[in-house]
Motif scaffolding. Structure first.
Motif, PDB file in Angstrom:
ATOM      1  N   CYS A  17      55.369  50.467  39.022  1.00 25.30           N
ATOM      2  CA  CYS A  17      54.077  50.901  38.506  1.00 25.30           C
ATOM      3  C   CYS A  17      53.027  49.844  38.831  1.00 25.30           C
ATOM      4  CB  CYS A  17      54.156  51.150  37.006  1.00 25.30           C
ATOM      5  SG  CYS A  17      55.200  52.578  36.616  1.00 25.30           S
ATOM      6  N   VAL A  18      51.776  50.256  38.860  1.00 22.13           N
ATOM      7  CA  VAL A  18      50.668  49.402  39.263  1.00 22.13           C
ATOM      8  C   VAL A  18      50.193  48.561  38.087  1.00 22.13           C
ATOM      9  CG1 VAL A  18      48.316  49.403  40.183  1.00 22.13           C
ATOM     10  CG2 VAL A  18      49.969  51.111  40.970  1.00 22.13           C
ATOM     11  N   SER A  19      50.000  47.257  38.331  1.00 25.47           N
ATOM     12  CA  SER A  19      49.424  46.368  37.328  1.00 25.47           C
ATOM     13  C   SER A  19      48.474  45.407  38.034  1.00 25.47           C
ATOM     14  CB  SER A  19      50.523  45.607  36.579  1.00 25.47           C
ATOM     15  OG  SER A  19      51.258  44.804  37.470  1.00 25.47           O
ATOM     16  N   GLN A  20      47.853  44.530  37.255  1.00 26.79           N
ATOM     17  CA  GLN A  20      46.910  43.557  37.800  1.00 26.79           C
ATOM     18  C   GLN A  20      47.523  42.834  38.993  1.00 26.79           C
ATOM     19  OE1 GLN A  20      43.867  43.107  37.319  1.00 26.79           O
ATOM     20  NE2 GLN A  20      43.291  40.998  37.529  1.00 26.79           N
ATOM     21  N   HIS A  21      46.826  42.788  40.110  1.00 23.03           N
ATOM     22  CA  HIS A  21      47.198  42.096  41.349  1.00 23.03           C
ATOM     23  C   HIS A  21      48.360  42.740  42.101  1.00 23.03           C
ATOM     24  CE1 HIS A  21      44.250  39.126  40.394  1.00 23.03           C
ATOM     25  NE2 HIS A  21      44.859  38.810  39.277  1.00 23.03           N
ATOM     26  N   THR A  22      48.747  43.958  41.742  1.00 25.70           N
ATOM     27  CA  THR A  22      49.736  44.677  42.540  1.00 25.70           C
ATOM     28  C   THR A  22      49.175  44.840  43.944  1.00 25.70           C
ATOM     29  OG1 THR A  22      50.659  45.923  40.691  1.00 25.70           O
ATOM     30  CG2 THR A  22      50.887  46.915  42.863  1.00 25.70           C
ATOM     31  N   ALA A  55      45.037  44.382  47.176  1.00 24.46           N
ATOM     32  CA  ALA A  55      45.387  43.902  45.836  1.00 24.46           C
ATOM     33  C   ALA A  55      44.505  44.641  44.836  1.00 24.46           C
ATOM     34  CB  ALA A  55      45.167  42.400  45.725  1.00 24.46           C
ATOM     35  N   ILE A  56      45.129  45.197  43.831  1.00 21.18           N
ATOM     36  CA  ILE A  56      44.415  45.953  42.807  1.00 21.18           C
ATOM     37  C   ILE A  56      44.033  45.009  41.682  1.00 21.18           C
ATOM     38  CG2 ILE A  56      44.647  47.790  41.093  1.00 21.18           C
ATOM     39  CD1 ILE A  56      46.559  49.156  43.116  1.00 21.18           C
ATOM     40  N   GLU A  57      42.755  45.008  41.324  1.00 15.68           N
ATOM     41  CA  GLU A  57      42.269  44.168  40.233  1.00 15.68           C
ATOM     42  C   GLU A  57      41.706  45.052  39.133  1.00 15.68           C
ATOM     43  OE1 GLU A  57      39.591  41.088  41.418  1.00 15.68           O
ATOM     44  OE2 GLU A  57      40.956  40.347  42.961  1.00 15.68           O
ATOM     45  N   ARG A  58      42.168  44.786  37.942  1.00 12.21           N
ATOM     46  CA  ARG A  58      41.702  45.504  36.754  1.00 12.21           C
ATOM     47  C   ARG A  58      41.069  44.461  35.849  1.00 12.21           C
ATOM     48  NH1 ARG A  58      44.372  47.069  31.769  1.00 12.21           N
ATOM     49  NH2 ARG A  58      43.423  48.992  31.021  1.00 12.21           N
ATOM     50  N   GLU A  59      39.825  44.684  35.424  1.00 12.70           N
ATOM     51  CA  GLU A  59      39.113  43.668  34.651  1.00 12.70           C
ATOM     52  C   GLU A  59      39.869  43.218  33.414  1.00 12.70           C
ATOM     53  OE1 GLU A  59      34.902  43.804  34.121  1.00 12.70           O
ATOM     54  OE2 GLU A  59      34.714  45.210  35.780  1.00 12.70           O
ATOM     55  N   LYS A  60      40.552  44.123  32.749  1.00 12.87           N
ATOM     56  CA  LYS A  60      41.269  43.782  31.521  1.00 12.87           C
ATOM     57  C   LYS A  60      42.696  43.318  31.790  1.00 12.87           C
ATOM     58  CE  LYS A  60      38.614  47.074  28.830  1.00 12.87           C
ATOM     59  NZ  LYS A  60      38.651  48.283  28.018  1.00 12.87           N
ATOM     60  N   GLY A  61      43.136  43.344  33.050  1.00 11.98           N
ATOM     61  CA  GLY A  61      44.512  42.979  33.371  1.00 11.98           C
ATOM     62  C   GLY A  61      45.473  44.052  32.889  1.00 11.98           C
ATOM     63  N   SER A  66      46.084  56.104  34.464  1.00 12.48           N
ATOM     64  CA  SER A  66      45.234  57.134  35.044  1.00 12.48           C
ATOM     65  C   SER A  66      43.856  57.091  34.391  1.00 12.48           C
ATOM     66  CB  SER A  66      45.868  58.509  34.840  1.00 12.48           C
ATOM     67  OG  SER A  66      45.143  59.491  35.524  1.00 12.48           O
ATOM     68  N   GLY A  67      42.807  57.081  35.213  1.00 12.78           N
ATOM     69  CA  GLY A  67      41.434  57.023  34.722  1.00 12.78           C
ATOM     70  C   GLY A  67      40.841  55.630  34.699  1.00 12.78           C
ATOM     71  N   ASP A  68      41.659  54.582  34.931  1.00 11.03           N
ATOM     72  CA  ASP A  68      41.153  53.206  34.945  1.00 11.03           C
ATOM     73  C   ASP A  68      40.293  52.956  36.179  1.00 11.03           C
ATOM     74  OD1 ASP A  68      42.437  52.534  32.615  1.00 11.03           O
ATOM     75  OD2 ASP A  68      44.004  51.332  33.568  1.00 11.03           O
ATOM     76  N   ALA A  69      39.271  52.120  36.000  1.00  8.88           N
ATOM     77  CA  ALA A  69      38.442  51.668  37.120  1.00  8.88           C
ATOM     78  C   ALA A  69      39.022  50.352  37.629  1.00  8.88           C
ATOM     79  CB  ALA A  69      37.003  51.475  36.669  1.00  8.88           C
ATOM     80  N   VAL A  70      39.174  50.231  38.938  1.00  7.98           N
ATOM     81  CA  VAL A  70      39.742  49.024  39.537  1.00  7.98           C
ATOM     82  C   VAL A  70      38.902  48.575  40.725  1.00  7.98           C
ATOM     83  CG1 VAL A  70      42.106  49.594  38.840  1.00  7.98           C
ATOM     84  CG2 VAL A  70      41.278  50.307  41.089  1.00  7.98           C
ATOM     85  N   LEU A  71      39.094  47.323  41.108  1.00 14.12           N
ATOM     86  CA  LEU A  71      38.547  46.771  42.342  1.00 14.12           C
ATOM     87  C   LEU A  71      39.695  46.663  43.334  1.00 14.12           C
ATOM     88  CD1 LEU A  71      36.526  43.840  40.768  1.00 14.12           C
ATOM     89  CD2 LEU A  71      35.554  45.891  41.789  1.00 14.12           C
ATOM     90  N   LEU A  72      39.386  46.731  44.623  1.00 13.43           N
ATOM     91  CA  LEU A  72      40.399  46.582  45.666  1.00 13.43           C
ATOM     92  C   LEU A  72      40.020  45.406  46.551  1.00 13.43           C
ATOM     93  CD1 LEU A  72      40.802  50.343  46.594  1.00 13.43           C
ATOM     94  CD2 LEU A  72      42.343  48.954  45.213  1.00 13.43           C
TER      95      LEU A  72
END
Length: 117
Positions: A17-22, A55-61, A66-72
């Motif tokens: 599953c996808v998490s911070q920095h995957t 690398a997937i970055e999520r502000e909250k880690g 589903s529905g989360d906003a991420v940076l790539l």
């Protein structure tokens, strides 16, 4: 849907599953993977090499749902963003252009985003 159509996250296997920095490969509807070809990002090849890693970055880690906003972020550390009709990867910093967020959605409703979604 983005410039490349719906993308699919390809990780190591069905249990991942996808998490911070995957680090993930994003496959377009054409079967090609999104690659950073600085400054542009394009889906032209079916290869999975360094330029196709994001690398997937999520502000909250934490785990991406589903529905989360991420940076790539690409292999050079640049963030993916859109400028007009172009999709680019040209800056490290989170400036006004790089505040562009991607919304990740599962194929089958709510929950954690995992390989194949």
């Amino acid at each position: 849907t983005d410039k490349f159509g719906k993308s699919e996250i390809a990780l190591g296997g069905a249990e991942h599953c996808v998490s911070q920095h995957t680090v993930a490969y994003l496959r377009a509807h054409t079967g090609a993977y999104l690659a950073s070809e600085t400054p542009r990002a394009m889906a032209r090849w079916s290869d999975k090499g360094g330029r196709e890693q994001w690398a997937i970055e999520r502000e909250k880690g934490g785990v991406v749902r589903s529905g989360d906003a991420v940076l790539l972020r690409d292999y050079t550390g640049n963030l993916l963003h859109a400028k007009g009709t172009d999709v680019l990867s040209e800056e490290h910093d989170k400036g006004p252009l790089q505040r562009f967020r991607f919304i990740i959605e599962r194929k089958d409703g709510d929950g954690k985003v995992c390989a194949g979604d």
